[in-house]
Design a protein around this motif. Structure first.
Motif, PDB file in Angstrom:
ATOM      1  N   LEU A  43       0.818  -1.171  -0.076  1.00  0.00           N
ATOM      2  CA  LEU A  43      -0.081   0.086  -0.064  1.00  0.00           C
ATOM      3  C   LEU A  43       0.858   1.450   0.060  1.00  0.00           C
ATOM      4  CD1 LEU A  43      -2.805  -1.057   2.342  1.00  0.00           C
ATOM      5  CD2 LEU A  43      -3.141  -0.383   0.163  1.00  0.00           C
ATOM      6  N   ALA A  44       1.919   1.151   0.789  1.00  0.00           N
ATOM      7  CA  ALA A  44       2.891   2.494   0.828  1.00  0.00           C
ATOM      8  C   ALA A  44       3.632   2.849  -0.615  1.00  0.00           C
ATOM      9  CB  ALA A  44       3.681   2.130   1.833  1.00  0.00           C
ATOM     10  N   THR A  45       4.076   1.723  -1.326  1.00  0.00           N
ATOM     11  CA  THR A  45       4.474   1.802  -2.551  1.00  0.00           C
ATOM     12  C   THR A  45       3.377   2.329  -3.562  1.00  0.00           C
ATOM     13  OG1 THR A  45       6.080  -0.069  -2.239  1.00  0.00           O
ATOM     14  CG2 THR A  45       5.300   0.498  -4.310  1.00  0.00           C
ATOM     15  N   ARG A  46       2.222   1.989  -3.260  1.00  0.00           N
ATOM     16  CA  ARG A  46       1.285   2.582  -4.462  1.00  0.00           C
ATOM     17  C   ARG A  46       0.951   4.113  -3.913  1.00  0.00           C
ATOM     18  NH1 ARG A  46      -1.163   2.727  -9.164  1.00  0.00           N
ATOM     19  NH2 ARG A  46      -3.464   2.769  -8.980  1.00  0.00           N
ATOM     20  N   GLN A  47       1.088   4.295  -2.480  1.00  0.00           N
ATOM     21  CA  GLN A  47       0.826   5.545  -2.168  1.00  0.00           C
ATOM     22  C   GLN A  47       1.666   6.555  -2.758  1.00  0.00           C
ATOM     23  OE1 GLN A  47       0.373   4.428   1.813  1.00  0.00           O
ATOM     24  NE2 GLN A  47      -1.502   3.847   1.711  1.00  0.00           N
ATOM     25  N   ARG A  48       3.078   5.888  -2.686  1.00  0.00           N
ATOM     26  CA  ARG A  48       4.105   6.911  -3.091  1.00  0.00           C
ATOM     27  C   ARG A  48       4.069   7.254  -4.519  1.00  0.00           C
ATOM     28  NH1 ARG A  48       6.954   3.984   0.724  1.00  0.00           N
ATOM     29  NH2 ARG A  48       7.470   2.343  -0.754  1.00  0.00           N
ATOM     30  N   GLU A  49       3.692   6.219  -5.233  1.00  0.00           N
ATOM     31  CA  GLU A  49       3.383   6.473  -6.835  1.00  0.00           C
ATOM     32  C   GLU A  49       2.046   7.379  -7.173  1.00  0.00           C
ATOM     33  OE1 GLU A  49       4.689   1.725  -7.886  1.00  0.00           O
ATOM     34  OE2 GLU A  49       2.684   2.202  -7.912  1.00  0.00           O
ATOM     35  N   LEU A  50       1.137   7.309  -6.503  1.00  0.00           N
ATOM     36  CA  LEU A  50       0.012   7.998  -6.884  1.00  0.00           C
ATOM     37  C   LEU A  50       0.201   9.533  -6.432  1.00  0.00           C
ATOM     38  CD1 LEU A  50      -2.900   6.078  -5.311  1.00  0.00           C
ATOM     39  CD2 LEU A  50      -2.537   6.443  -7.748  1.00  0.00           C
ATOM     40  N   LEU A  51       1.164   9.748  -5.356  1.00  0.00           N
ATOM     41  CA  LEU A  51       1.546  11.042  -4.636  1.00  0.00           C
ATOM     42  C   LEU A  51       2.612  11.656  -5.940  1.00  0.00           C
ATOM     43  CD1 LEU A  51       1.767  13.585  -2.874  1.00  0.00           C
ATOM     44  CD2 LEU A  51       3.563  12.255  -1.492  1.00  0.00           C
ATOM     45  N   ALA A  52       3.440  10.783  -6.509  1.00  0.00           N
ATOM     46  CA  ALA A  52       4.344  11.322  -7.457  1.00  0.00           C
ATOM     47  C   ALA A  52       3.569  11.806  -8.930  1.00  0.00           C
ATOM     48  CB  ALA A  52       5.241  10.352  -7.877  1.00  0.00           C
ATOM     49  N   GLN A  53       2.665  10.762  -9.041  1.00  0.00           N
ATOM     50  CA  GLN A  53       1.890  10.925 -10.504  1.00  0.00           C
ATOM     51  C   GLN A  53       1.007  12.225 -10.196  1.00  0.00           C
ATOM     52  OE1 GLN A  53       2.115   9.163 -13.628  1.00  0.00           O
ATOM     53  NE2 GLN A  53       1.208  11.230 -13.888  1.00  0.00           N
ATOM     54  N   ALA A  54       0.111  12.435  -9.272  1.00  0.00           N
ATOM     55  CA  ALA A  54      -0.561  13.459  -9.197  1.00  0.00           C
ATOM     56  C   ALA A  54       0.028  14.833  -8.958  1.00  0.00           C
ATOM     57  CB  ALA A  54      -1.308  13.378  -7.742  1.00  0.00           C
ATOM     58  N   TRP A  55       1.407  14.867  -8.558  1.00  0.00           N
ATOM     59  CA  TRP A  55       2.206  16.092  -8.398  1.00  0.00           C
ATOM     60  C   TRP A  55       2.409  16.510  -9.811  1.00  0.00           C
ATOM     61  CZ3 TRP A  55       2.670  18.947  -4.504  1.00  0.00           C
ATOM     62  CH2 TRP A  55       3.814  19.773  -4.510  1.00  0.00           C
TER      63      TRP A  55
END
Length: 439
Positions: A354-366
């Motif tokens: 989940l944490a890996t996915r959260q980091r990916e989503l944060l980077a993409q949203a940015w």
């Protein structure tokens, strides 16, 4: 109504739902919806209450069963163990008179057609009554048993919140209140409270969240005056901070990046009186239907997109957003009062993924945010691994990102962002971090 049917049939349907959750790993909400759909409302509510009590206390109840069994049950008899937990829930956590809990649970054992089930259930429940105090004392030995929470989750909450972990776990054993969000673009909270009082409902304003009213007693949402008219929505008080903290301004282009089921989508529109250009995005087409239904009820409009934040080329027009609400998929450990099956279905091994996915989503949203824009990162997790330990390292590696001031009543400071401690003024547990893009 036949008084015996009024509890025997709900017990039977409760057992059916519990079997689907405990033996097949299904969602408690879905299992109960299926198994109680044909019941009269009062019977369905009784079955739901018993199922929630059993699941909420299952870690403790199952330990009691384990300690009282002379020998392990065979795998094909696993449903007997489920029934024993259900019966013990009635004895210890549901307020059923002792004799009725034993008699009706043993009678229900006849329906599962397992040799010796009736005698075993009757004997074990009677033993639990005789040994009530020693059993309860034994359940105080460890926090996992005391608060009916898996040991891995107890350890994670304790490490993440060393000052508040025990209060949070104690809160997790209580049922959550039914909290309403007032559409203050159309009616003041005070006026809505007065209207509900005139309708005979006991309701009080939440002491910390200015848009929230809490009902003294939960009720069918469709029966709440003002709900169908879009004056009210059901949303925990802590979750209501999302729309307030992002502070949407008229004319802004805003992305609700993980929108379903649409509670926060609607609040963004309420907070701006509908004067924003809002895109509601979610990868789950079925759940996006709930977003559509919510917006229709509230009489607001948004651009609704079924798509993956990680694949913007498939849906994004290339125009950056002024603000983004990123309510990421998480362990949902902060809402275990409402979804106690999380304690049974979630595993420690899920958290790193989940944490890996959260980091990916944060980077993409940015990458979709304009210079000078802001992003609100949100979880309903109690675990630092999904909160500040995602946002903090990402901030350190992202030169144009900076934390923005974030203050709201009831929040506690984290290394980055603020958390709502589960149980604070009867709120769910949430985490918020407001991030600004340089420019």
């Amino acid at each position: 109504m036949n008084s015996r049917r009024a509890t025997w049939v709900p017990r039977r349907q409760c057992l059916a739902a519990l079997g689907r959750v405990l033996l097949q790993g299904e969602s408690l909400t879905q299992a109960l919806a299926d198994e109680t759909a044909h019941l009269p409302p009062r019977e369905a509510a009784w079955a739901r209450a018993l199922a929630f009590a059993t699941v909420r206390w299952h870690v403790q109840l199952d330990a009691m069963v384990e300690g009282m069994l002379d020998r392990p049950l065979k795998p094909r008899d696993a449903v007997i163990r489920v029934l024993l937990c259900q019966g013990l829930a009635e004895v210890f956590h549901f307020g059923t008179p002792d004799h009725a809990a034993v008699r009706e649970t043993a009678e229900l054992a006849r329906t599962i057609q397992r040799p010796g089930a009736v005698g075993l259930v009757n004997a074990l429940l009677r033993r639990a009554l005789r040994e009530r105090e020693p059993l309860l004392q034994a359940m105080q030995r460890t926090p996992a048993l005391r608060y009916a929470c898996p040991a891995w989750l107890v350890a994670g909450i304790r490490a993440s919140h060393p000052e508040h972990w025990e209060a949070m776990l104690e809160a997790s054993t209580r049922a959550a209140p039914m909290t309403l969000r007032v559409n203050t673009a159309r009616v003041s909270r005070a006026a809505m409270q007065e209207q509900l009082h005139r309708e005979g409902l006991a309701v009080h304003p939440h002491p910390l969240v200015p848009t929230a009213l809490t009902l003294a007693d939960p009720m069918d949402v469709d029966a709440i005056p003002g709900f169908a008219d879009g004056l009210l929505s059901v949303q925990d008080a802590a979750a209501q901070w999302a729309g307030l903290l992002l502070s949407p301004q008229p004319g802004e282009r805003i992305l609700d990046a993980c929108a379903a089921p649409g509670g926060k989508t609607g609040h963004l529109l309420e907070a701006s009186s509908g004067q924003i250009d809002l895109t509601a995005l979610d990868v789950d087409g079925e759940r996006m239907g709930r977003v559509r239904d919510n917006l229709q009820r509230l009489e607001y409009r948004a651009r609704m997109v079924i798509g993956d934040l990680a694949d913007p080329q498939a849906w994004w027009d290339g125009r950056p957003f002024d603000a983004i609400l990123l309510d990421v998929p998480c362990s949902a450990s902060g809402v275990i009062r409402r979804h106690p099956d999380i304690k049974l279905l979630r595993r420690a091994a899920d958290i790193p993924a989940l944490a890996t996915r959260q980091r990916e989503l944060l980077a993409q949203a940015w990458e979709l945010l304009r210079p000078g824009g802001r992003l609100l990162y949100v979880t309903c997790s109690l675990l630092a691994e999904e909160n500040e330990r995602v946002v903090g390292p990402w901030l350190a590696a992202t030169p144009d990102a900076q934390p923005l001031p974030l203050a709201f009543p009831g929040g506690v400071e984290r290394a980055v962002g603020r958390a709502v401690v589960l149980g604070t003024e009867d709120m769910d547990g949430f985490y918020y971090a407001l991030l600004g893009r340089a420019g």
